[in-house]
Design a protein around this motif. Structure first.
Motif, mmCIF file in Angstrom:
data_model
loop_
_atom_site.group_PDB
_atom_site.id
_atom_site.type_symbol
_atom_site.label_atom_id
_atom_site.label_comp_id
_atom_site.label_asym_id
_atom_site.label_seq_id
_atom_site.Cartn_x
_atom_site.Cartn_y
_atom_site.Cartn_z
ATOM 1 N N MET A 1 18.155 12.347 22.726
ATOM 2 C CA MET A 1 17.900 13.791 22.709
ATOM 3 C C MET A 1 18.535 14.445 23.928
ATOM 4 O O MET A 1 18.481 13.913 25.032
ATOM 5 N N THR A 2 19.150 15.619 23.745
ATOM 6 C CA THR A 2 19.736 16.368 24.841
ATOM 7 C C THR A 2 18.737 17.411 25.324
ATOM 8 O O THR A 2 18.252 18.226 24.544
ATOM 9 N N TYR A 3 18.424 17.359 26.610
ATOM 10 C CA TYR A 3 17.452 18.284 27.180
ATOM 11 C C TYR A 3 18.165 19.453 27.852
ATOM 12 O O TYR A 3 19.164 19.268 28.536
ATOM 13 N N GLN A 4 17.604 20.638 27.690
ATOM 14 C CA GLN A 4 18.117 21.820 28.376
ATOM 15 C C GLN A 4 17.352 22.088 29.670
ATOM 16 O O GLN A 4 17.569 23.100 30.313
ATOM 17 N N ASN A 5 16.467 21.184 30.024
ATOM 18 C CA ASN A 5 15.775 21.273 31.310
ATOM 19 C C ASN A 5 16.501 20.387 32.316
ATOM 20 O O ASN A 5 16.767 19.213 32.044
ATOM 21 N N GLN A 6 16.838 20.947 33.473
ATOM 22 C CA GLN A 6 17.662 20.226 34.435
ATOM 23 C C GLN A 6 16.971 18.996 35.018
ATOM 24 O O GLN A 6 17.631 18.001 35.326
ATOM 25 N N ILE A 7 15.672 19.057 35.200
ATOM 26 C CA ILE A 7 14.949 17.908 35.757
ATOM 27 C C ILE A 7 15.011 16.730 34.785
ATOM 28 O O ILE A 7 15.328 15.599 35.170
ATOM 29 N N LEU A 8 14.738 16.985 33.521
ATOM 30 C CA LEU A 8 14.809 15.917 32.523
ATOM 31 C C LEU A 8 16.237 15.424 32.338
ATOM 32 O O LEU A 8 16.478 14.230 32.135
#
Length: 234
Positions: free
Chosen positions: A1-8
């Motif tokens: 999965m590609t996350y749009q949250n920088q931390i993840l």
């Protein structure tokens, strides 16, 4: 999965594989409260879109924003790592989606995964620095510079179109509504933004940043030093 949250997005494949089964995506609507002062929280939020506001509510009425979190951060990491209460009200300022995880599950994972623990503690250091910078900025900088800084920061984490009223902006910055209105008119006249029907559209972000106080660059610099470059841009 590609996350749009920088931390993840900063986590290794192994770390993401460990945390992903425990995450769920939720939609958060503007005005929702994620925490109250002196309250325990049960979930940790990693925004993919939208914006959270950390707000200090004053006994005599009114409130002042001390920090904002977008897809560059996380809310609840300090509470997960140290079992502390939330000291502020945290509100959804702009609607969006977030990955959510049970607080105690994240604590267990952070103990097992050094990379995750480093990302969470690093962001909490940055968040504290952002709040300190906001306090100093509110004390010494002019309203125009502060508004430019705030809008430039919002553009960075939320894009060019911001569904915000001038009244809300005045409340968050702890200034008079008339002061915000006067500055907004000059910024619109100078081609930096466009305001209509409760929506602010950023027209010239570079010019906006050029007119912001030094706190904008300082906060951006703190993030880069503590957290690093945006992995979503690489």
């Amino acid at each position: 999965m590609t996350y749009q949250n920088q931390i993840l997005a900063r986590l290794t494949d192994n770390e993401r594989g460990r945390i992903q089964p425990h995450l769920s995506i939720v939609r958060l609507e503007r005005g929702e409260r994620l925490s109250e002062p002196q309250s325990k929280i049960s979930k940790v939020y990693f925004p993919h879109s939208g914006v959270f506001s950390f707000v200090v509510e004053l006994p005599g009425g009114g409130a002042v924003e001390t920090a904002i979190v977008g897809n560059d951060g996380v809310f609840g990491a300090a509470q997960a790592l140290n079992d502390q209460v939330s000291l502020n009200s945290v509100l959804v300022q702009m609607s969006g989606e977030a990955s959510v995880i049970d607080l105690y599950r994240l604590r267990d994972l952070a103990l097992e995964l050094p990379g995750l623990r480093k990302a969470l503690t690093g962001y909490e250091v940055f968040l504290f620095g952002q709040a300190q910078q906001t306090g100093a900025c509110n004390a010494v900088h002019r309203v125009r510079e502060r508004i430019c800084k705030w809008l430039a920061r919002m553009q960075d984490i939320a894009g060019d179109e911001l569904p915000l009223t001038q009244e809300f902006l005045a409340q968050m910055m702890g200034v008079r509504r008339t002061s915000v209105g006067e500055v907004a008119q000059t910024l619109q006249r100078d081609g930096m933004l466009e305001y209509s029907r409760g929506t602010i559209r950023i027209k010239d972000g570079k010019k906006l940043r050029d007119n912001a106080c030094d706190c904008y660059a300082d906060v951006a610099g703190h993030y880069k030093v503590i957290i690093g470059d945006d992995p979503l841009e690489t």
